[in-house]
Write a protein that holds these residues in place. Structure first.
Motif, mmCIF file in Angstrom:
data_model
loop_
_atom_site.group_PDB
_atom_site.id
_atom_site.type_symbol
_atom_site.label_atom_id
_atom_site.label_comp_id
_atom_site.label_asym_id
_atom_site.label_seq_id
_atom_site.Cartn_x
_atom_site.Cartn_y
_atom_site.Cartn_z
ATOM 1 N N TYR A 4 -4.946 -0.567 -3.431
ATOM 2 C CA TYR A 4 -3.728 -1.366 -3.268
ATOM 3 C C TYR A 4 -3.160 -1.819 -4.620
ATOM 4 O O TYR A 4 -1.981 -1.630 -4.900
ATOM 5 C CB TYR A 4 -4.032 -2.566 -2.371
ATOM 6 C CG TYR A 4 -2.863 -3.490 -2.178
ATOM 7 C CD1 TYR A 4 -1.892 -3.203 -1.234
ATOM 8 C CD2 TYR A 4 -2.725 -4.645 -2.948
ATOM 9 C CE1 TYR A 4 -0.805 -4.048 -1.054
ATOM 10 C CE2 TYR A 4 -1.652 -5.488 -2.778
ATOM 11 C CZ TYR A 4 -0.694 -5.195 -1.831
ATOM 12 O OH TYR A 4 0.372 -6.013 -1.662
ATOM 13 N N ALA A 5 -4.020 -2.408 -5.456
ATOM 14 C CA ALA A 5 -3.547 -2.935 -6.748
ATOM 15 C C ALA A 5 -2.963 -1.831 -7.620
ATOM 16 O O ALA A 5 -1.931 -2.023 -8.277
ATOM 17 C CB ALA A 5 -4.680 -3.649 -7.472
ATOM 18 N N GLN A 6 -3.613 -0.672 -7.630
ATOM 19 C CA GLN A 6 -3.111 0.449 -8.428
ATOM 20 C C GLN A 6 -1.759 0.925 -7.897
ATOM 21 O O GLN A 6 -0.849 1.219 -8.672
ATOM 22 C CB GLN A 6 -4.120 1.594 -8.418
ATOM 23 C CG GLN A 6 -3.681 2.786 -9.246
ATOM 24 C CD GLN A 6 -4.660 3.942 -9.173
ATOM 25 O OE1 GLN A 6 -5.573 3.952 -8.357
ATOM 26 N NE2 GLN A 6 -4.457 4.925 -10.022
ATOM 27 N N CYS A 7 -1.629 1.005 -6.596
ATOM 28 C CA CYS A 7 -0.360 1.443 -6.004
ATOM 29 C C CYS A 7 0.766 0.464 -6.334
ATOM 30 O O CYS A 7 1.873 0.883 -6.691
ATOM 31 C CB CYS A 7 -0.507 1.598 -4.493
ATOM 32 S SG CYS A 7 -1.513 3.022 -4.027
ATOM 33 N N VAL A 8 0.493 -0.814 -6.240
ATOM 34 C CA VAL A 8 1.513 -1.817 -6.577
ATOM 35 C C VAL A 8 1.892 -1.699 -8.047
ATOM 36 O O VAL A 8 3.073 -1.748 -8.407
ATOM 37 C CB VAL A 8 1.031 -3.239 -6.225
ATOM 38 C CG1 VAL A 8 1.973 -4.285 -6.797
ATOM 39 C CG2 VAL A 8 0.908 -3.403 -4.717
#
Length: 85
Positions: A4-8
């Motif tokens: 999630y954090a990488q995608c954001v």
């Protein structure tokens, strides 16, 4: 993919901002988001269009730019709706 954090972190904000700014200022610049429009851009640059045709082309390019960014924003929103949130 990715967590999630990488995608954001990978959500582009600078590119769409520059496209919006160019589209907003279409009176003074031409923003091209579709490579298929390069020949039209070259015609305009090479003086093969009247002033009225160039004005119409600038508006068309601005419209396409706003549509392009809106599509990107919609895809990000859908990701948040479906996968991210």
């Amino acid at each position: 993919g990715g967590d999630y954090a990488q995608c954001v972190e990978n959500i582009d904000i600078g590119g769409p901002t520059m496209i919006r700014a160019a589209a907003k200022n279409h009176k003074d610049v031409m923003v091209v988001v579709d490579p298929k429009d390069y020949p039209l851009l070259l015609d305009a640059i090479n003086g093969e269009m009247t002033a009225d045709e160039q004005t119409a082309l600038r508006k068309k390019f601005a419209w396409k730019a706003f549509q392009h960014v809106a599509s990107y924003d919609s895809q990000v929103a859908e990701w948040f709706w479906n996968d991210g949130g």
